[in-house]
Scaffold this motif. Structure first.
Motif, short mmCIF file in Angstrom:
data_model
loop_
_atom_site.label_atom_id
_atom_site.label_comp_id
_atom_site.label_asym_id
_atom_site.label_seq_id
_atom_site.Cartn_x
_atom_site.Cartn_y
_atom_site.Cartn_z
N GLY A 1 0.80 -1.21 0.00
CA GLY A 1 0.00 0.00 0.00
C GLY A 1 0.84 1.27 0.00
O GLY A 1 2.00 1.28 0.42
N PHE A 2 0.22 2.35 -0.44
CA PHE A 2 0.87 3.66 -0.55
C PHE A 2 1.33 4.15 0.82
O PHE A 2 0.60 4.04 1.81
CB PHE A 2 -0.15 4.65 -1.13
N PRO A 3 2.53 4.73 0.91
CA PRO A 3 3.53 4.92 -0.15
C PRO A 3 4.66 3.91 -0.08
O PRO A 3 5.80 4.20 -0.49
CB PRO A 3 4.03 6.33 0.15
N HIS A 4 4.38 2.71 0.43
CA HIS A 4 5.45 1.79 0.81
C HIS A 4 6.01 0.96 -0.34
O HIS A 4 7.03 0.29 -0.17
CB HIS A 4 4.95 0.86 1.92
N ALA A 5 5.39 0.97 -1.51
CA ALA A 5 5.89 0.15 -2.61
C ALA A 5 7.22 0.66 -3.15
O ALA A 5 8.02 -0.12 -3.69
CB ALA A 5 4.86 0.11 -3.73
N SER A 6 7.47 1.96 -3.00
CA SER A 6 8.62 2.56 -3.67
C SER A 6 9.96 2.13 -3.10
O SER A 6 10.97 2.07 -3.81
CB SER A 6 8.52 4.09 -3.62
N GLY A 7 10.03 1.83 -1.80
CA GLY A 7 11.31 1.54 -1.16
C GLY A 7 12.06 0.39 -1.79
O GLY A 7 13.29 0.44 -1.97
N ALA A 8 11.35 -0.68 -2.13
CA ALA A 8 12.00 -1.85 -2.72
C ALA A 8 12.52 -1.59 -4.12
O ALA A 8 13.38 -2.32 -4.63
CB ALA A 8 11.03 -3.03 -2.73
N LEU A 9 12.00 -0.54 -4.75
CA LEU A 9 12.42 -0.22 -6.12
C LEU A 9 13.61 0.74 -6.17
O LEU A 9 14.22 0.90 -7.22
CB LEU A 9 11.24 0.39 -6.89
N VAL A 10 13.92 1.38 -5.05
CA VAL A 10 14.98 2.39 -5.06
C VAL A 10 16.31 1.84 -5.57
O VAL A 10 16.90 2.40 -6.51
CB VAL A 10 15.13 3.02 -3.66
N PRO A 11 16.86 0.75 -5.01
CA PRO A 11 18.15 0.26 -5.51
C PRO A 11 18.06 -0.30 -6.93
O PRO A 11 19.01 -0.20 -7.71
CB PRO A 11 18.55 -0.80 -4.50
N LEU A 12 16.91 -0.92 -7.26
CA LEU A 12 16.73 -1.47 -8.60
C LEU A 12 16.70 -0.36 -9.64
O LEU A 12 17.36 -0.44 -10.69
CB LEU A 12 15.45 -2.29 -8.65
N ARG A 13 15.95 0.68 -9.35
CA ARG A 13 15.89 1.82 -10.26
C ARG A 13 17.28 2.43 -10.46
O ARG A 13 17.68 2.74 -11.58
CB ARG A 13 14.93 2.87 -9.70
N ALA A 14 18.02 2.61 -9.36
CA ALA A 14 19.34 3.22 -9.45
C ALA A 14 20.28 2.39 -10.31
O ALA A 14 21.02 2.92 -11.16
CB ALA A 14 19.93 3.39 -8.05
N ALA A 15 20.25 1.07 -10.12
CA ALA A 15 21.13 0.19 -10.90
C ALA A 15 20.75 0.19 -12.37
O ALA A 15 21.61 0.23 -13.26
CB ALA A 15 21.06 -1.22 -10.33
N ALA A 16 19.45 0.16 -12.65
CA ALA A 16 19.00 0.14 -14.04
C ALA A 16 19.33 1.46 -14.73
O ALA A 16 19.81 1.47 -15.88
CB ALA A 16 17.51 -0.14 -14.10
N GLU A 17 19.06 2.58 -14.06
CA GLU A 17 19.34 3.88 -14.67
C GLU A 17 20.84 4.05 -14.92
O GLU A 17 21.24 4.67 -15.91
CB GLU A 17 18.81 5.00 -13.79
#
Length: 348
Positions: free
Chosen positions: A294-310
Motif C-alpha cells: 500500500g501507498f507509499p510503501h511500494a517505492s522503497g524496494a524499487l529504489v536500488p533497482l531503479r538506481a542500478a537500471a538507470e
C-alpha cells in the motif's frame, strides 16, 4: 474580482506540482511569467521545504502554490513488503542488486504540524492538497496564514465534499492527467472521467472556482477548458521537457519517443494508482498489481533497482510520470512555452 485576479496572476495558468522532475527553478520562472508556479512538498524534508520557500521569499516574486499530500499514513505490512521483494527478486539478480539495500522510510509524508509551522513563517499565497484535505485542526493552521486552499477532485462527489470542508478552489483532475490520481472518497477507478467530461459537471455542482487539469498541453486546450467554465487550467506534462525542469535524460527520451504515447495507471511505483509511460516493469508485472504494498510503501524496494537500471541506461524500472497527451512537450524555456500558449489561447 475573481480569485485568480485577486492573486495577481496575469494568466489563468497553473504549473502542476511534479515531484522528482522539478524544483524551485521552474516555479520561479512560471510565476515570473505571470502564472502560478507550484512546488511539490510531499517528498521534501522540512529543511528542504524551508530552503525552497526562502528562495521564493528572496526572489521578490509571487504568488506561489505549495502542494502537499494528505493521505492517512499507515504502517507498512511486513508480509506485503517481503512478498514485494520476492516479486522483484529476479530483477535484483539481473542487475546485481542487494535486496537489503531497499529503503524502509516512507517516500512521501502527509501534511503535518511541522509543515504548518513552515507555512506560518513564509505565508505562501496558495496551499494545495492531493487526496482530500487534512484534518480540520491542520487545515485551520493553513487558513490562518491567509493562504487560499486548492484541492484535487476526480469526481463530482469529491468536489462537493471539498467545497463543504474548506476548499477555496477545486482542481478537476481528469483521467488523462499524469502522476498520482487524487481520488480519496472511492478507490473505484471506473468512476474516473476525462477532463472535459468531468469539468462541466463540477462547474455546475459547486459554487467555487474550478481548475481544469489533465490532457491540456497547448493554447487550444486552455481555450476549450475556459469555454467549459474553468476559471484556470493546471498543466504539468507540457512542462516536462522544458529547460527548467529536472526531468532526467532517460525520462525525456521516453517522452519524445513513440513510447511516450502509451501511458497507463500503475500502482507499482508507490502503491497508489498514478499515470506514467508504460515501461518494462509495468508490462511484465501488469500496471496494477495486488503484489505492490500500500501507498507509499511500494517505492522503497524499487529504489536500488531503479538506481542500478538507470546507471545502465535503462528506464524500465523508473516511474516515468506523464499524462496521456505528450504532444505539447518542447525543449524550450518555460517562459517561451507559456508565451506560445497565451498567444494561441487568445489571452494576450
Amino acid at each position: 474580482m475573481s480569485l485568480f485576479a485577486d492573486l495577481g496572476l496575469r494568466y489563468p495558468i497553473i504549473q502542476a506540482p511534479m515531484a522528482g522532475v522539478q524544483n524551485s527553478a521552474l516555479v520561479l520562472t512560471v510565476t515570473g511569467a505571470g502564472c502560478l508556479g507550484s512546488l511539490p512538498a510531499a517528498m521534501l524534508s522540512p529543511t528542504e521545504l524551508a530552503n525552497e520557500l526562502a528562495r521564493f521569499a528572496a526572489s521578490g516574486l509571487g504568488p506561489f502554490n505549495i502542494n502537499f499530500f494528505c493521505h492517512r499514513q499507515t504502517e507498512a505490512d511486513p508480509n506485503a513488503l517481503t512478498g514485494w521483494q520476492q516479486t522483484l527478486a529476479p530483477y535484483y539478480a539481473e542487475f546485481g542488486v542487494n535486496a537489503e539495500a531497499t529503503v524502509t522510510t516512507p517516500s512521501r509524508a502527509p501534511f503535518n504540524t511541522e509543515h504548518a509551522a513552515i507555512l506560518a513563517k513564509f505565508k505562501p499565497a496558495v496551499v494545495s492538497f492531493h487526496f482530500g484535505l487534512p484534518e480540520p485542526s491542520l487545515l485551520a493552521l493553513v487558513k490562518v496564514t491567509g493562504a487560499k486552499v486548492f484541492a484535487s477532485a476526480t469526481t463530482v462527489a469529491e468536489a462537493q465534499w471539498l467545497a463543504g470542508h474548506g476548499a477555496d478552489a477545486i482542481i478537476a483532475q481528469g483521467l488523462e492527467a499524469g502522476g498520482h490520481r487524487g481520488h480519496f472518497l472511492n478507490e473505484d477507478l471506473a468512476l474516473q472521467q476525462g477532463t472535459f467530461t468531468l469539468l462541466p459537471q463540477i462547474v455546475a455542482a459547486v459554487d467555487l472556482p474550478v481548475i481544469a487539469a489533465g490532457g491540456i498541453v497547448d493554447g487550444k486546450g486552455i481555450r476549450a477548458a475556459l469555454a467549459l467554465g474553468a476559471s484556470a487550467v493546471q498543466m504539468g506534462t507540457a512542462f516536462l521537457c522544458c529547460h527548467e525542469a529536472t526531468t532526467s535524460a532517460l525520462h525525456r527520451a521516453a517522452i519524445q519517443s513513440t513510447q511516450g504515447q502509451h501511458t497507463a495507471l500503475t500502482n507499482l511505483y508507490s502503491g497508489r494508482p498514478a499515470r506514467g509511460i508504460v515501461n518494462r516493469l509495468m508490462r511484465e508485472l501488469g500496471p496494477l498489481s495486488l503484489s505492490a504494498p500500500g501507498f507509499p510503501h511500494a517505492s522503497g524496494a524499487l529504489v536500488p533497482l531503479r538506481a542500478a537500471a538507470e546507471k545502465a541506461g535503462d528506464h524500465g524500472f523508473s516511474p516515468l510520470w506523464a499524462g496521456q497527451n505528450v504532444s505539447g512537450c518542447r525543449d524550450l524555456p518555460a517562459a517561451a512555452l507559456i508565451a506560445a500558449w497565451v498567444k494561441e489561447a487568445g489571452l494576450a
